[in-house]
Design a protein around this motif. Structure first.
Motif, mmCIF file in Angstrom:
data_model
loop_
_atom_site.group_PDB
_atom_site.id
_atom_site.type_symbol
_atom_site.label_atom_id
_atom_site.label_comp_id
_atom_site.label_asym_id
_atom_site.label_seq_id
_atom_site.Cartn_x
_atom_site.Cartn_y
_atom_site.Cartn_z
ATOM 1 N N UNK A 43 0.803 -1.221 0.000
ATOM 2 C CA UNK A 43 0.000 0.000 0.000
ATOM 3 C C UNK A 43 0.835 1.269 0.000
ATOM 4 N N UNK A 44 2.053 1.182 -0.559
ATOM 5 C CA UNK A 44 2.892 2.367 -0.684
ATOM 6 C C UNK A 44 2.523 3.153 -1.936
ATOM 7 N N UNK A 45 1.965 2.457 -2.934
ATOM 8 C CA UNK A 45 1.618 3.103 -4.195
ATOM 9 C C UNK A 45 0.416 2.401 -4.800
ATOM 10 N N UNK A 46 -0.664 3.126 -4.999
ATOM 11 C CA UNK A 46 -1.795 2.578 -5.728
ATOM 12 C C UNK A 46 -1.658 3.072 -7.158
ATOM 13 N N UNK A 47 -1.366 2.159 -8.087
ATOM 14 C CA UNK A 47 -1.074 2.580 -9.455
ATOM 15 C C UNK A 47 -2.319 2.986 -10.222
ATOM 16 N N UNK A 48 -2.108 3.428 -11.443
ATOM 17 C CA UNK A 48 -3.236 3.719 -12.325
ATOM 18 C C UNK A 48 -3.918 2.401 -12.685
ATOM 19 N N UNK A 90 -8.169 6.815 -4.981
ATOM 20 C CA UNK A 90 -7.295 7.688 -5.755
ATOM 21 C C UNK A 90 -6.196 6.842 -6.367
ATOM 22 N N UNK A 91 -6.197 6.707 -7.699
ATOM 23 C CA UNK A 91 -5.178 5.939 -8.394
ATOM 24 C C UNK A 91 -4.024 6.851 -8.766
ATOM 25 N N UNK A 92 -2.828 6.297 -8.859
ATOM 26 C CA UNK A 92 -1.685 7.063 -9.347
ATOM 27 C C UNK A 92 -0.941 6.198 -10.340
ATOM 28 N N UNK A 93 -0.014 6.788 -11.053
ATOM 29 C CA UNK A 93 0.797 5.982 -11.968
ATOM 30 C C UNK A 93 2.272 6.320 -11.841
ATOM 31 N N UNK A 94 2.630 6.925 -10.729
ATOM 32 C CA UNK A 94 4.027 7.273 -10.528
ATOM 33 C C UNK A 94 4.432 8.535 -11.258
ATOM 34 N N UNK A 95 3.500 9.180 -11.918
ATOM 35 C CA UNK A 95 3.804 10.411 -12.640
ATOM 36 C C UNK A 95 3.972 11.548 -11.641
ATOM 37 N N UNK A 96 4.413 12.684 -12.143
ATOM 38 C CA UNK A 96 4.639 13.844 -11.287
ATOM 39 C C UNK A 96 3.378 14.196 -10.506
ATOM 40 N N UNK A 97 2.228 14.206 -11.180
ATOM 41 C CA UNK A 97 0.992 14.589 -10.498
ATOM 42 C C UNK A 97 0.403 13.443 -9.690
ATOM 43 N N UNK A 98 0.854 12.204 -9.935
ATOM 44 C CA UNK A 98 0.410 10.999 -9.239
ATOM 45 C C UNK A 98 -1.111 10.882 -9.188
ATOM 46 N N UNK A 99 -1.781 11.534 -10.086
ATOM 47 C CA UNK A 99 -3.243 11.507 -10.191
ATOM 48 C C UNK A 99 -3.945 11.818 -8.873
ATOM 49 N N UNK A 100 -3.290 12.565 -8.027
ATOM 50 C CA UNK A 100 -3.927 12.950 -6.768
ATOM 51 C C UNK A 100 -5.077 13.912 -7.025
#
Length: 194
Positions: A43-48, A90-100
Motif C-alpha cells: 500500500x505504498x503506491x496505488x497505481x493507475x 485515488x489511483x496514481x501511476x508514478x507520474x509527477x501529479x500521481x493523479x492525486x
C-alpha cells in the motif's frame, strides 16, 4: 461499506498467496517489476488502472475483485446520498501529479461478475500540467457532468465541456485531466475484457 486504498494492496497480496504465486511470477506475468508489485501490496503506491488490470490478469481475476466489498448477484443500486458518504479511491501511476487530482467514486463495487467498472470521478485542477500517458486493455466511455476536461489520446488532445462524451479504446496511451485550471465531474465507464 467503504473502500480505501489500503484494502487493494492487501487483497492483491491475499489472492497471490492463495494461488501460491511468488512476487516474481506475478511480475513476469504482468510485465511489471517486482518492486512495483511489492510497493502495491504494501500500500505504498496505488497505481493507475493499467497496472492493476495487468495484475488482475496475472492473477486470473477481474479488476473488480480488488474493489469489491461484497458480491451481489442481482442489480446493485448506489444512492446519491450513500455515494457522497463513501471514501473515494485515488489511483496514481508514478507520474509527477500521481493523479492525486482525481477522486474515483465506484458505483457498482458490490456487483458480482461485472465486466464494466462505472465511476463518478471528481477532477480537481492539477498544479502541474506534467503527466504520463498510460494504456490498458478495454474501452472507456466518458460523460462530462460538470466543468471541462482534456483527454490526451495518442498524438491528439480532445477538449470536452459539460454534456460532451467520448468513447475510446484504452489500449491507446492516454491521460485524462481537467482543462487548464478547471475542475470537473465525469461519469466514466471502463470495460475490461476478461
Amino acid at each position: 461499506m467503504t473502500i480505501n486504498n489500503t484494502i487493494i494492496g492487501s487483497k492483491i497480496k491475499g489472492i497471490r498467496e492463495t494461488k501460491n504465486l511468488s512476487i516474481e511470477e506475478i511480475a513476469e506475468r504482468s510485465g511489471l517489476s517486482a518492486e512495483q508489485i511489492i510497493s502495491i501490496e504494501n500500500d505504498q503506491n496505488l497505481p493507475s488502472l493499467g497496472p492493476l488490470i495487468k495484475i488482475a490478469r496475472a492473477l486470473g481475476v477481474r479488476l473488480g475483485t480488488f474493489l469489491d466489498d461484497s458480491d451481489a448477484l442481482g442489480p446493485v443500486v448506489t444512492r446519491a446520498a450513500d455515494r457522497e458518504r463513501k471514501t473515494s479511491i485515488s489511483f496514481s501511476n508514478g507520474a509527477t501529479d500521481a493523479r492525486r487530482h482525481m477522486e474515483y467514486h465506484p458505483l457498482a463495487q458490490q456487483k458480482a461478475g461485472r465486466h464494466m467498472e462505472p465511476f463518478i470521478i471528481d477532477i480537481n485542477p492539477a498544479e502541474a500540467p506534467d503527466y504520463q500517458l498510460s494504456a490498458h486493455e478495454g474501452e472507456e466511455f466518458i460523460y462530462v457532468m460538470e466543468g471541462e476536461i482534456e483527454l490526451a489520446y495518442g498524438k491528439d488532445t480532445y477538449h470536452l465541456a459539460e454534456g460532451d462524451t467520448i468513447y475510446y479504446d484504452s489500449i491507446v496511451k492516454h491521460h485524462l485531466h481537467g482543462a487548464a485550471g478547471k475542475q470537473a465531474k465525469i461519469l466514466a465507464l471502463i470495460y475490461i475484457p476478461f
